[in-house]
Design an enzyme around this catalytic site. Sequence first.
Site, PDB file in Angstrom:
ATOM      1  N   GLY A 147       0.761  -1.237   0.000  1.00 55.10           N
ATOM      2  CA  GLY A 147       0.000   0.000   0.000  1.00 55.10           C
ATOM      3  C   GLY A 147       0.793   1.289   0.000  1.00 55.10           C
ATOM      4  O   GLY A 147       0.296   2.326  -0.440  1.00 55.10           O
TER       5      GLY A 147
ATOM      6  N   GLU B 144       4.127   4.007   6.168  1.00 54.29           N
ATOM      7  CA  GLU B 144       2.897   3.199   6.012  1.00 54.29           C
ATOM      8  C   GLU B 144       1.877   3.960   5.189  1.00 54.29           C
ATOM      9  O   GLU B 144       1.861   5.190   5.193  1.00 54.29           O
ATOM     10  CB  GLU B 144       2.290   2.940   7.399  1.00 54.29           C
ATOM     11  CG  GLU B 144       2.632   1.592   8.002  1.00 54.29           C
ATOM     12  CD  GLU B 144       1.759   0.461   7.474  1.00 54.29           C
ATOM     13  OE1 GLU B 144       1.209   0.563   6.364  1.00 54.29           O
ATOM     14  OE2 GLU B 144       1.641  -0.548   8.193  1.00 54.29           O
ATOM     15  N   ASP B 145       0.978   3.221   4.532  1.00 61.36           N
ATOM     16  CA  ASP B 145      -0.125   3.868   3.824  1.00 61.36           C
ATOM     17  C   ASP B 145      -1.216   4.296   4.801  1.00 61.36           C
ATOM     18  O   ASP B 145      -1.678   5.425   4.800  1.00 61.36           O
ATOM     19  CB  ASP B 145      -0.710   2.925   2.754  1.00 61.36           C
ATOM     20  CG  ASP B 145      -1.107   1.559   3.305  1.00 61.36           C
ATOM     21  OD1 ASP B 145      -0.805   1.244   4.476  1.00 61.36           O
ATOM     22  OD2 ASP B 145      -1.731   0.780   2.552  1.00 61.36           O
TER      23      ASP B 145
ATOM     24  N   ASP C  12      -4.988   1.406  10.746  1.00 65.20           N
ATOM     25  CA  ASP C  12      -6.394   1.157  11.031  1.00 65.20           C
ATOM     26  C   ASP C  12      -6.492   0.645  12.477  1.00 65.20           C
ATOM     27  O   ASP C  12      -6.486   1.425  13.427  1.00 65.20           O
ATOM     28  CB  ASP C  12      -6.885   0.156   9.976  1.00 65.20           C
ATOM     29  CG  ASP C  12      -8.361  -0.174  10.070  1.00 65.20           C
ATOM     30  OD1 ASP C  12      -9.086   0.526  10.776  1.00 65.20           O
ATOM     31  OD2 ASP C  12      -8.787  -1.150   9.428  1.00 65.20           O
TER      32      ASP C  12
ATOM     33  N   LYS D 228      -6.827   6.095  11.050  1.00 65.51           N
ATOM     34  CA  LYS D 228      -8.232   6.050  11.480  1.00 65.51           C
ATOM     35  C   LYS D 228      -8.228   5.984  13.010  1.00 65.51           C
ATOM     36  O   LYS D 228      -8.179   4.892  13.585  1.00 65.51           O
ATOM     37  CB  LYS D 228      -8.919   4.786  10.936  1.00 65.51           C
ATOM     38  CG  LYS D 228      -9.020   4.707   9.419  1.00 65.51           C
ATOM     39  CD  LYS D 228      -9.729   3.414   9.005  1.00 65.51           C
ATOM     40  CE  LYS D 228      -9.694   3.171   7.526  1.00 65.51           C
ATOM     41  NZ  LYS D 228     -10.228   1.849   7.120  1.00 65.51           N
TER      42      LYS D 228
ATOM     43  N   PHE E 239     -13.862   2.996   4.715  1.00 68.61           N
ATOM     44  CA  PHE E 239     -12.957   2.286   3.832  1.00 68.61           C
ATOM     45  C   PHE E 239     -12.556   3.176   2.658  1.00 68.61           C
ATOM     46  O   PHE E 239     -13.406   3.754   1.988  1.00 68.61           O
ATOM     47  CB  PHE E 239     -13.616   1.000   3.322  1.00 68.61           C
ATOM     48  CG  PHE E 239     -12.650   0.111   2.604  1.00 68.61           C
ATOM     49  CD1 PHE E 239     -11.762  -0.690   3.303  1.00 68.61           C
ATOM     50  CD2 PHE E 239     -12.604   0.101   1.215  1.00 68.61           C
ATOM     51  CE1 PHE E 239     -10.835  -1.482   2.633  1.00 68.61           C
ATOM     52  CE2 PHE E 239     -11.689  -0.696   0.535  1.00 68.61           C
ATOM     53  CZ  PHE E 239     -10.804  -1.491   1.259  1.00 68.61           C
TER      54      PHE E 239
ATOM     55  N   ASP F  30      -5.895  -0.482  -1.825  1.00 65.34           N
ATOM     56  CA  ASP F  30      -6.690  -1.333  -2.716  1.00 65.34           C
ATOM     57  C   ASP F  30      -8.011  -1.781  -2.115  1.00 65.34           C
ATOM     58  O   ASP F  30      -8.205  -1.783  -0.900  1.00 65.34           O
ATOM     59  CB  ASP F  30      -5.909  -2.594  -3.066  1.00 65.34           C
ATOM     60  CG  ASP F  30      -5.891  -3.598  -1.895  1.00 65.34           C
ATOM     61  OD1 ASP F  30      -5.440  -3.215  -0.798  1.00 65.34           O
ATOM     62  OD2 ASP F  30      -6.373  -4.730  -2.063  1.00 65.34           O
TER      63      ASP F  30
ATOM     64  N   ARG G 270      -5.230   0.536  -6.707  1.00 64.95           N
ATOM     65  CA  ARG G 270      -3.970   1.087  -6.181  1.00 64.95           C
ATOM     66  C   ARG G 270      -3.420   2.176  -7.097  1.00 64.95           C
ATOM     67  O   ARG G 270      -2.699   3.072  -6.663  1.00 64.95           O
ATOM     68  CB  ARG G 270      -2.918  -0.021  -6.049  1.00 64.95           C
ATOM     69  CG  ARG G 270      -3.228  -1.069  -4.986  1.00 64.95           C
ATOM     70  CD  ARG G 270      -1.984  -1.904  -4.724  1.00 64.95           C
ATOM     71  NE  ARG G 270      -2.276  -3.147  -4.017  1.00 64.95           N
ATOM     72  CZ  ARG G 270      -2.384  -3.252  -2.699  1.00 64.95           C
ATOM     73  NH1 ARG G 270      -2.235  -2.201  -1.939  1.00 64.95           N
ATOM     74  NH2 ARG G 270      -2.625  -4.421  -2.153  1.00 64.95           N
TER      75      ARG G 270
END
Length: 178
Positions: free
Chosen positions: A45, A100-101, A104, A132, A154, A161, A167
Amino acid sequence: MKIADLEFEPFIDADNIQKRINMLALELNADYAGRTPVFIGVLNGSFMFFADLLKQITLPCETTFTKLASYYGGLSSSRSVREDVELHTNITGRDVIVVEDIVDTGNTLSYFINKIKMHGPASVTVCSLLLKPAALEATIEELKYVGFEIDNEFVVGYGLDYKELGRNVNGIYRLVSS
Ligand code: IMP
């Protein structure tokens, strides 16, 4: 925009992403002045974020990657982290910056930070494009640089993705709630 069976709407456009990345890079360049950090990109990601961020880093630095998976193409975390590509760079005594992307639940990151710490780095911090906060299950002290805090929804695009699709989309889109 439709991706596989779901509908997504524009959320954060490419211009805003770039502006925020420029600010994160300014912070990192100042905070790590005089040091030679190792940037570790967490695939898949983070590939777009990693590339755009690193283009703005003016420090001498090393770059490397690891590949972790916890979502396996669905809409929520599986809570078990799979390591597809191990880290081979020697990080003992180094200043490590994990890129990091999205964070969560924080499970993936906690797992990886624990692994990194076993190698005795000088320091570890994390730079994530998205966070998040409502989904985070435990505080992660190392998470010092965050691009955008978002609600517990989401998102896809800009490296992220849904079922391995989306992506390549230039901008971040969120799921249209039904
Ligand atoms: P965590 O372990 O629950 O923090 O999940 C982190 C990983 O799950 C991220 O690196 C992403 O690969 C994936 N992920 C979490 N939220 C999303 C999302 O909204 N869209 C796409 N992937 C996500």
